[in-house]
Design an enzyme around this catalytic site. Structure first.
Site, PDB file in Angstrom:
ATOM      1  N   HIS A 144       0.789  -1.380  -0.070  1.00 13.20           N
ATOM      2  CA  HIS A 144      -0.176   0.022   0.185  1.00 13.20           C
ATOM      3  C   HIS A 144       0.878   1.263   0.395  1.00 13.20           C
ATOM      4  O   HIS A 144       1.851   1.829   1.099  1.00 13.20           O
ATOM      5  CB  HIS A 144      -0.758  -0.274   1.674  1.00 13.20           C
ATOM      6  CG  HIS A 144      -2.257   0.893   0.678  1.00 13.20           C
ATOM      7  ND1 HIS A 144      -1.789   2.334   1.335  1.00 13.20           N
ATOM      8  CD2 HIS A 144      -3.065   0.629   0.550  1.00 13.20           C
ATOM      9  CE1 HIS A 144      -2.727   2.671   0.923  1.00 13.20           C
ATOM     10  NE2 HIS A 144      -3.773   2.060   0.676  1.00 13.20           N
TER      11      HIS A 144
ATOM     12  N   ASP B  62      -7.994  -5.489   0.040  1.00 11.12           N
ATOM     13  CA  ASP B  62      -8.927  -6.384  -1.056  1.00 11.12           C
ATOM     14  C   ASP B  62      -8.095  -7.452  -0.984  1.00 11.12           C
ATOM     15  O   ASP B  62      -9.068  -8.604  -1.742  1.00 11.12           O
ATOM     16  CB  ASP B  62      -8.355  -5.593  -2.208  1.00 11.12           C
ATOM     17  CG  ASP B  62      -8.148  -4.548  -2.683  1.00 11.12           C
ATOM     18  OD1 ASP B  62      -9.702  -4.168  -3.026  1.00 11.12           O
ATOM     19  OD2 ASP B  62      -7.673  -3.649  -2.956  1.00 11.12           O
TER      20      ASP B  62
HETATM   21  N1  CMC Z   1       4.279  -7.438  -5.192  1.00  9.87           N
HETATM   22  C1  CMC Z   1       5.873  -7.511  -4.417  1.00  9.87           C
HETATM   23  N2  CMC Z   1       6.287  -6.365  -4.578  1.00  9.87           N
HETATM   24  C2  CMC Z   1       5.692  -5.352  -4.623  1.00  9.87           C
HETATM   25  C3  CMC Z   1       3.845  -5.348  -4.138  1.00  9.87           C
HETATM   26  C4  CMC Z   1       3.089  -7.087  -4.316  1.00  9.87           C
HETATM   27  N3  CMC Z   1       2.117  -6.631  -4.575  1.00  9.87           N
HETATM   28  N4  CMC Z   1       4.112  -4.159  -4.033  1.00  9.87           N
HETATM   29  C5  CMC Z   1       4.389  -3.112  -3.866  1.00  9.87           C
HETATM   30  N5  CMC Z   1       5.850  -4.115  -4.249  1.00  9.87           N
HETATM   31  C6  CMC Z   1       6.579  -3.820  -4.650  1.00  9.87           C
HETATM   32  C7  CMC Z   1       7.611  -3.088  -5.898  1.00  9.87           C
HETATM   33  O1  CMC Z   1       8.181  -3.285  -6.923  1.00  9.87           O
HETATM   34  C8  CMC Z   1       9.032  -2.558  -5.227  1.00  9.87           C
HETATM   35  O2  CMC Z   1      10.091  -2.768  -5.472  1.00  9.87           O
HETATM   36  P1  CMC Z   1      11.337  -1.701  -5.470  1.00  9.87           P
HETATM   37  O3  CMC Z   1      11.333  -0.956  -4.460  1.00  9.87           O
HETATM   38  O4  CMC Z   1      12.429  -3.226  -5.165  1.00  9.87           O
HETATM   39  O5  CMC Z   1      11.323  -1.159  -6.917  1.00  9.87           O
HETATM   40  C9  CMC Z   1       8.450  -1.935  -4.021  1.00  9.87           C
HETATM   41  O6  CMC Z   1       7.670  -2.901  -3.376  1.00  9.87           O
HETATM   42  C10 CMC Z   1       7.332   0.118  -3.475  1.00  9.87           C
HETATM   43  O7  CMC Z   1       6.226  -0.415  -4.580  1.00  9.87           O
HETATM   44  P2  CMC Z   1       6.111   0.775  -5.060  1.00  9.87           P
HETATM   45  O8  CMC Z   1       4.884   0.257  -6.443  1.00  9.87           O
HETATM   46  O9  CMC Z   1       7.256   1.493  -5.503  1.00  9.87           O
HETATM   47  O10 CMC Z   1       4.713   1.318  -4.078  1.00  9.87           O
HETATM   48  P3  CMC Z   1       3.449   1.757  -4.547  1.00  9.87           P
HETATM   49  O11 CMC Z   1       3.392   2.468  -3.605  1.00  9.87           O
HETATM   50  O12 CMC Z   1       3.796   2.923  -5.205  1.00  9.87           O
HETATM   51  O13 CMC Z   1       1.925   1.395  -4.874  1.00  9.87           O
HETATM   52  C11 CMC Z   1       0.486  -0.534  -4.481  1.00  9.87           C
HETATM   53  C12 CMC Z   1       0.940   0.196  -4.308  1.00  9.87           C
HETATM   54  C13 CMC Z   1      -0.610  -0.538  -3.794  1.00  9.87           C
HETATM   55  C14 CMC Z   1      -0.198   0.057  -5.861  1.00  9.87           C
HETATM   56  C15 CMC Z   1       1.654  -1.867  -5.014  1.00  9.87           C
HETATM   57  O14 CMC Z   1       1.987  -1.990  -3.968  1.00  9.87           O
HETATM   58  C16 CMC Z   1       1.255  -3.063  -5.948  1.00  9.87           C
HETATM   59  O15 CMC Z   1       0.885  -2.710  -7.312  1.00  9.87           O
HETATM   60  N6  CMC Z   1       0.160  -4.008  -5.168  1.00  9.87           N
HETATM   61  C17 CMC Z   1      -0.158  -4.799  -5.740  1.00  9.87           C
HETATM   62  C18 CMC Z   1      -1.623  -4.207  -5.652  1.00  9.87           C
HETATM   63  C19 CMC Z   1      -3.005  -3.937  -5.068  1.00  9.87           C
HETATM   64  O16 CMC Z   1      -2.987  -4.761  -4.093  1.00  9.87           O
HETATM   65  N7  CMC Z   1      -3.647  -2.740  -5.111  1.00  9.87           N
HETATM   66  C20 CMC Z   1      -5.163  -2.154  -3.951  1.00  9.87           C
HETATM   67  C21 CMC Z   1      -4.062  -1.834  -2.707  1.00  9.87           C
HETATM   68  S1  CMC Z   1      -5.403  -0.994  -1.732  1.00  9.87           S
HETATM   69  C22 CMC Z   1      -6.379  -0.571  -2.506  1.00  9.87           C
HETATM   70  C23 CMC Z   1      -7.057   0.084  -3.078  1.00  9.87           C
HETATM   71  O17 CMC Z   1      -6.161   1.942  -2.239  1.00  9.87           O
HETATM   72  O18 CMC Z   1      -7.253   0.602  -4.164  1.00  9.87           O
END
Ligand code: CMC
Length: 436
Positions: A306, A363
């Site tokens: 998140h 989720d």
């Molecule tokens: N699985 C594997 N790696 C992950 C995941 C995951 N679910 N989430 C983040 N990472 C890694 C990402 O690759 C990055 O690694 P590095 O630092 O080595 O490059 C690090 O963790 C930070 O991730 P980020 O993409 O910079 O984080 P963000 O804040 O931009 O994204 C997120 C947040 C929710 C989009 C992401 O965690 C994600 O894609 N999660 C899976 C989709 C999901 O469950 N979404 C629902 C969110 S909660 C409900 C809502 O708000 O709608």
């Protein structure tokens, strides 16, 4: 004593005030930055940018805290009542019993949609995504209720909010009925918000769906836990669209479109698909985890991570508990719940997830509960939208009541330098971009 942040640019100092919120969260107020320095800030994904002041929801992502109008979400878990929480979010305080009853009466009164609007459903293809239908039909409410295009008094806002809250549930249920070729079930004025929705989803003209109290409470809690989450992607979209003074229906319709994406509300569908794939034996949980850690695979552990929570998402905690309680009480054993628990256990021990502070989010378990209630997967994000609606309405109104300028971010241009137009006949292949 108030703090000052100093920016030193080419030897010249510029002071900016540090402001604090009610929970002491500090921020540098850079409203005058461009006027004073000619510079803008670059913050892709806006993770360091406060886009507004808001009194609706407080999140402390480090400590796993979520409060609506100051009240911790855990306090809504006992006898959950989505409409009471919706009132709280929209109008800023808990309703008195008269206020609650008046609002609930209006929701019942407004539950039907215009018959003309009903015909729109028939022209959507059967396979149309219910989120597309929901977004279109919520926008179409602007056509059927033009008296609410301008909300220039609290009374009018009250009526528009009730209308939207009530009709989204009918639209959502009709979208499902249409996708299955089932007759539309009209709302039943004797039923409350959640049982009425489930009646429109599952009753047949010859067979009335009876809503179990456990299911009613679980569904109410799911809606409550989705009801607001401050400046997430869809809420920011509602505020962005609303900042142009677009009407409430159009702004919320845009919010629904934003919510649809798999990185936002659409993640609840992606979680179920992931669990299903593992269940069907395409991959073991260990293989899936290996892929999720491999950036080249493009796979993520859906329902994990998140932008704000760097600790357990408090909503996931409550939903995980409900899943454990509800399924046995409904006499259901879902292998996907075991797989989810297994993935969670692996992730909580795995240095990749631990170091990045990736925990289950809202989720991760919501889909398993919705599935146990009988909600089809393609309706999961629609339910999320129904839950998030009071948050969107509250944010739209809060912004509408403040003196906000139209939202208009800037950019760093990285395209061609000055380039001459070439008439069509003289054009070869696309010329390489000239450096600016
Ligand atoms: N699985 C594997 N790696 C992950 C995941 C995951 N679910 N989430 C983040 N990472 C890694 C990402 O690759 C990055 O690694 P590095 O630092 O080595 O490059 C690090 O963790 C930070 O991730 P980020 O993409 O910079 O984080 P963000 O804040 O931009 O994204 C997120 C947040 C929710 C989009 C992401 O965690 C994600 O894609 N999660 C899976 C989709 C999901 O469950 N979404 C629902 C969110 S909660 C409900 C809502 O708000 O709608």
């Amino acid at each position: 004593m108030s703090q000052i942040a100093t920016l030193i640019l080419d030897g010249e100092s510029h002071d900016f005030p540090v402001i604090v919120g009610t929970e002491n969260e500090p921020a540098i107020d850079i409203s005058t930055l461009r006027a004073r320095t000619g510079l803008i800030t670059l913050d892709q994904g806006l993770g360091n940018t406060g886009s507004c002041r808001s009194a609706i929801t407080y999140i402390d992502g480090e400590r796993g805290i979520l409060r609506y109008r100051g009240i911790p979400i855990e306090q809504f878990a006992n006898g959950p009542n989505f409409i009471e929480v919706a009132w709280l979010l929209i109008f800023g305080r808990l309703p008195t019993s008269d206020e609650y009853a008046g609002f609930a009466r209006e929701l019942t009164h407004q539950a039907n949609i215009d018959e003309g609007m009903k015909h729109h459903f028939d022209s959507f293809p059967r396979k149309a995504a219910p989120m597309a239908i929901l977004s279109s039909m919520v926008n179409a409410l602007s056509c059927f209720h033009p008296e609410f295009l301008e909300l220039d008094s609290p009374e009018k806002f009250w009526a528009a909010a009730a209308r939207l809250m009530s009709k989204i549930r009918t639209i959502a249920a009709f979208a499902y009925r249409h996708s299955r070729g089932l007759p539309y079930m009209y709302p039943d004025p004797n039923l409350k918000y959640v049982p009425n929705f489930l009646h429109m989803m599952f009753s047949m003209p010859y067979d009335h769906f009876i809503c179990d109290e456990l299911v009613r409470d679980a569904f109410n809690l799911i809606l409550i836990l989705h009801a607001d989450h401050e400046q997430n992607c869809s809420t920011s979209t509602v505020r962005m669209v609303g900042s142009s003074r677009a009407n409430l229906f159009a702004s919320c319709s845009a919010g629904i479109s934003a919510l649809w994406g798999p990185l936002h509300g659409g993640a609840n569908v992606a979680v179920l698909e992931m669990l299903q794939k593992i269940h069907e034996g395409h991959l073991t949980p260990q293989e899936y985890m290996r892929l999720a850690k491999d950036k080249a695979s493009g796979v993520r552990l859906m329902g994990f991570g998140h932008r704000v929570y760097k600790n357990f998402d408090p909503r996931a905690k409550l939903l995980g508990q409900i899943a454990e309680e509800l399924l046995p009480k409904l006499g259901k054993k879902d292998p996907l719940l075991d797989i989810a628990r297994g993935l969670e256990a692996i992730a909580l021990e795995d240095p990749y997830f631990v170091e990045r502070k990736l925990y289950p989010n809202v989720d991760f378990y919501s889909g398993i509960i919705l599935r146990a209630i009988g909600i089809p997967v393609n309706m999961f994000t629609v339910i999320f939208a129904m839950g998030r609606l009071p948050g969107w309405i509250a944010h739209w109104w809060e912004q509408n009541q403040s003196e906000t300028r139209i939202a208009r971010p800037r950019q760093i241009y990285t395209g061609n330098g000055l380039t001459d137009y070439t008439p069509m006949p003289g054009r070869g292949r696309t010329p390489a971009a000239t450096e600016g």
